[in-house]
Design an enzyme around this catalytic site. Sequence first.
Site, PDB file in Angstrom:
ATOM      1  N   ALA A  13      32.877 -39.903  27.005  1.00  0.00           N
ATOM      2  CA  ALA A  13      33.000 -38.382  26.482  1.00  0.00           C
ATOM      3  C   ALA A  13      32.260 -37.289  27.491  1.00  0.00           C
ATOM      4  CB  ALA A  13      32.014 -38.354  25.053  1.00  0.00           C
ATOM      5  N   SER A  14      31.757 -37.571  28.402  1.00  0.00           N
ATOM      6  CA  SER A  14      31.120 -36.691  29.405  1.00  0.00           C
ATOM      7  C   SER A  14      32.024 -36.392  30.498  1.00  0.00           C
ATOM      8  CB  SER A  14      29.898 -37.099  29.936  1.00  0.00           C
ATOM      9  OG  SER A  14      29.839 -38.378  30.703  1.00  0.00           O
ATOM     10  N   LEU A  65      31.391 -50.598  28.915  1.00  0.00           N
ATOM     11  CA  LEU A  65      32.685 -50.891  28.771  1.00  0.00           C
ATOM     12  C   LEU A  65      33.000 -52.131  29.290  1.00  0.00           C
ATOM     13  CD1 LEU A  65      34.628 -48.140  30.946  1.00  0.00           C
ATOM     14  CD2 LEU A  65      34.961 -48.600  28.631  1.00  0.00           C
ATOM     15  N   LYS A 167      44.602 -48.874  37.333  1.00  0.00           N
ATOM     16  CA  LYS A 167      45.315 -47.940  36.595  1.00  0.00           C
ATOM     17  C   LYS A 167      46.613 -48.911  35.919  1.00  0.00           C
ATOM     18  CE  LYS A 167      43.792 -44.943  34.984  1.00  0.00           C
ATOM     19  NZ  LYS A 167      42.674 -44.432  33.862  1.00  0.00           N
ATOM     20  N   PHE A 224      50.678 -31.308  40.042  1.00  0.00           N
ATOM     21  CA  PHE A 224      49.224 -30.894  39.301  1.00  0.00           C
ATOM     22  C   PHE A 224      49.559 -30.734  37.879  1.00  0.00           C
ATOM     23  CE2 PHE A 224      46.769 -29.958  42.970  1.00  0.00           C
ATOM     24  CZ  PHE A 224      47.741 -30.088  43.952  1.00  0.00           C
TER      25      PHE A 224
END
Length: 305
Positions: A13-14, A65, A167, A224
């Site tokens: 969350a940060s 995690l 990823k 972007f």
Amino acid sequence: MSGEGKVVCVTGASGYVASWLVKLLLERGYTVKGTLRNLNDPNQILHLKALNGADERLHLLQADLLEDGSFDSVVDGCEGVFHTASPVLFSTTHPQAELIQPAVQGTLNVLRSCSKVTSVRRVVVTASIASVTFNKKTKGPDVVIDETWFSDPVFCEESQQWYALSKTLAERAAWKFAEENGIDLVVMNPGFMSGPMLQPTLNVTSAIFLDLAKGKEVFPLYHFVDVRDVSYAHIMAFEILRLAADTVLSKDNKCTEDPTHEVSKKKAESLGINFMAMEVSFKDTVESFKEKTFSLYKNQSEWQM
């Protein structure tokens, strides 16, 4: 407010995206369970606790995690889970330990926890355009990349594109697990993100942008997209439950008159995303650097935009 009375979870969350996601969710009336690695680190919690609605509807919880079952109690009672937590490193000498294992195992741990409860209606995973574009397919100005593309793990490994590999493997593992366990999954594939930071510390992508703003040579940056658009798209991906599959999020190609390829915007537009102008996003990014005293120049009076 569309989220009133609903509980959702945001992992990591940060982080850069997650902080904006938490902010927007709170503004829409959601109750948010946000997971962090360290609840004793003020750099991870203070900016979140300062958000409007945080006192009443933000619950920060510690979760790992790499620890199986760490998210079981967190996702219980949540209607939606936004999995944003994943290491971002573009240079590493230990790719397996620093990138691949946390990305893949972390994603599976979160999904495994979601599969144990009946409350979760949809999981939205933050992937990356890096899990889409790194392959040997022919590209050119007339080629349009969309959500049907996948990066090739073999190509990523051969070219030592470790972040892209992490990823890609994490996204593939997520789709496989979701299919086998009946999880309603949406994957977001944002491009290189710009935009203001809510967190007090410099994240990896913003650090690269800072180098770019300083005039340093960095690797070519493509596609972007503003972090605020990405965060809003995550929420829409949860709220528009008819949406399926994954979504590529990108506003602009590289700042060049000779783009290497185009990116489809159809799925993003179906979420109601009106992409922020690149010039506005870049200006807000630099203003954020100024506010947080991340200097471009030795003398702050030399700031220009």
